[in-house]
Design a protein around this motif. Structure first.
Motif, PDB file in Angstrom:
ATOM      1  N   CYS A  78       0.817  -1.219   0.000  1.00 29.15           N
ATOM      2  CA  CYS A  78       0.000   0.000   0.000  1.00 29.15           C
ATOM      3  C   CYS A  78       0.848   1.265   0.000  1.00 29.15           C
ATOM      4  O   CYS A  78       0.368   2.339  -0.383  1.00 29.15           O
ATOM      5  N   TYR A  79       2.108   1.155   0.422  1.00 24.74           N
ATOM      6  CA  TYR A  79       2.988   2.311   0.547  1.00 24.74           C
ATOM      7  C   TYR A  79       3.349   2.874  -0.824  1.00 24.74           C
ATOM      8  O   TYR A  79       3.746   2.145  -1.727  1.00 24.74           O
ATOM      9  N   ARG A  80       3.198   4.193  -0.975  1.00 19.18           N
ATOM     10  CA  ARG A  80       3.616   4.868  -2.209  1.00 19.18           C
ATOM     11  C   ARG A  80       4.288   6.185  -1.854  1.00 19.18           C
ATOM     12  O   ARG A  80       3.803   6.927  -1.006  1.00 19.18           O
ATOM     13  N   HIS A  81       5.415   6.446  -2.505  1.00 25.29           N
ATOM     14  CA  HIS A  81       6.085   7.720  -2.295  1.00 25.29           C
ATOM     15  C   HIS A  81       6.532   8.309  -3.621  1.00 25.29           C
ATOM     16  O   HIS A  81       6.195   9.424  -3.961  1.00 25.29           O
ATOM     17  N   ASP A  82       7.317   7.577  -4.386  1.00 20.08           N
ATOM     18  CA  ASP A  82       7.552   7.907  -5.782  1.00 20.08           C
ATOM     19  C   ASP A  82       7.539   6.592  -6.543  1.00 20.08           C
ATOM     20  O   ASP A  82       7.390   5.525  -5.961  1.00 20.08           O
ATOM     21  N   ARG A  83       7.674   6.662  -7.847  1.00 19.55           N
ATOM     22  CA  ARG A  83       7.467   5.455  -8.651  1.00 19.55           C
ATOM     23  C   ARG A  83       8.448   4.346  -8.281  1.00 19.55           C
ATOM     24  O   ARG A  83       8.055   3.178  -8.172  1.00 19.55           O
ATOM     25  N   ARG A  84       9.732   4.693  -8.081  1.00 25.07           N
ATOM     26  CA  ARG A  84      10.712   3.655  -7.756  1.00 25.07           C
ATOM     27  C   ARG A  84      10.412   3.031  -6.406  1.00 25.07           C
ATOM     28  O   ARG A  84      10.423   1.800  -6.263  1.00 25.07           O
ATOM     29  N   GLU A  85      10.154   3.856  -5.388  1.00 19.99           N
ATOM     30  CA  GLU A  85       9.834   3.305  -4.076  1.00 19.99           C
ATOM     31  C   GLU A  85       8.545   2.496  -4.118  1.00 19.99           C
ATOM     32  O   GLU A  85       8.415   1.480  -3.427  1.00 19.99           O
ATOM     33  N   ASP A  86       7.584   2.935  -4.919  1.00 18.78           N
ATOM     34  CA  ASP A  86       6.315   2.217  -5.050  1.00 18.78           C
ATOM     35  C   ASP A  86       6.562   0.804  -5.558  1.00 18.78           C
ATOM     36  O   ASP A  86       6.073  -0.182  -4.994  1.00 18.78           O
ATOM     37  N   ARG A  87       7.335   0.685  -6.627  1.00 20.13           N
ATOM     38  CA  ARG A  87       7.589  -0.637  -7.212  1.00 20.13           C
ATOM     39  C   ARG A  87       8.389  -1.530  -6.273  1.00 20.13           C
ATOM     40  O   ARG A  87       8.059  -2.713  -6.086  1.00 20.13           O
ATOM     41  N   LEU A  88       9.450  -0.968  -5.680  1.00 22.68           N
ATOM     42  CA  LEU A  88      10.293  -1.783  -4.814  1.00 22.68           C
ATOM     43  C   LEU A  88       9.579  -2.163  -3.523  1.00 22.68           C
ATOM     44  O   LEU A  88       9.740  -3.288  -3.026  1.00 22.68           O
ATOM     45  N   SER A  89       8.798  -1.247  -2.961  1.00 23.71           N
ATOM     46  CA  SER A  89       8.067  -1.582  -1.738  1.00 23.71           C
ATOM     47  C   SER A  89       6.995  -2.635  -2.020  1.00 23.71           C
ATOM     48  O   SER A  89       6.750  -3.521  -1.192  1.00 23.71           O
TER      49      SER A  89
END
Length: 227
Positions: A78-89
């Motif tokens: 559910c965590y989103r911050h930017d696109r890269r962090e979204d995908r990796l999280s």
């Protein structure tokens, strides 16, 4: 990386939700090694120590272990911050859930002769756990840092680096001990200590990133929220 460069709409998830998800991941990571150890002793009514955190799957603490990993997985997805962090999280969240769903190889005290299916599932568990720890270390070492140079953020960055390298070091230690079949004459196994310290370290990093640890967060200078 700016929100425009990443293609991320900052309105997709408000900053307060981001901080709460970070806090949820951090709290579970911080408490899980302690809860599993103490809970197993209480529920078994004797001083019973675990060979690894994953071995709690075969104790009365199974539901706590599985539920905690699934909760971490849901928070990360559910965590989103930017696109890269979204995908990796999201990938880390999937790994966390898979670690819970594919239990480690049962101890010999439970199953003296594991089946081929149990052995295969145990190997998959190790692969998913390695992927999870690798991504969590990457978050600490590469994604959480803030390069704006303010004194408080420099302290945050130092915490993230220490936590990240602790996760890497413990993971390497566990893998090396497993390959060399190394054991020490102490109540807690090297595997449990390595796993517990790793989970505790990433929990601290996520708590600091959520600004929940006042002693650290209070050193940050006033200004915009970290990117």
């Amino acid at each position: 990386m700016t929100h425009r460069d990443s293609g991320f709409d900052p309105q997709d998830q408000d900053p307060q939700t981001v901080q709460r998800l970070r806090f949820g991941v951090g709290v579970i990571g911080f408490l899980l090694p302690i809860v599993l150890l103490v809970g197993n002793i209480i529920t078994s009514a004797r001083l019973t120590l675990l060979a690894s955190m994953s071995a709690s799957y075969y104790t009365h603490m199974r539901n706590v272990f599985v539920g905690s990993l699934c909760a971490i997985g849901v928070f990360l997805i559910c965590y989103r911050h930017d696109r890269r962090e979204d995908r990796l999280s999201s990938l880390a969240g999937v790994f966390a859930i898979l670690v819970a769903m594919f239990p480690t190889l049962p101890p010999t005290s439970v199953t003296p002769h594991p089946t081929q299916v149990q052995t295969t599932v145990g190997i998959l568990h190790l692969c998913f756990a390695a992927g999870l720890f690798g991504l969590l270390a990457f978050f600490c070492l590469r994604l959480f840092g803030d390069g704006r140079g303010r004194p408080g953020h420099r302290i945050h960055n130092a915490v993230y680096l220490v936590c990240g390298w602790v996760v890497v070091g413990c993971t390497v230690m566990i893998a090396t001990a497993g390959v060399l079949h190394f054991a020490w004459d102490l109540p807690l196994t090297l595997t449990y200590v390595g796993e517990a310290v790793s989970v505790f370290a990433f929990g601290v990093a996520w708590l600091v990133k959520s600004a929940a640890i006042g002693a650290v967060a209070s050193t940050a200078s006033p200004g915009p929220a970290p990117a």
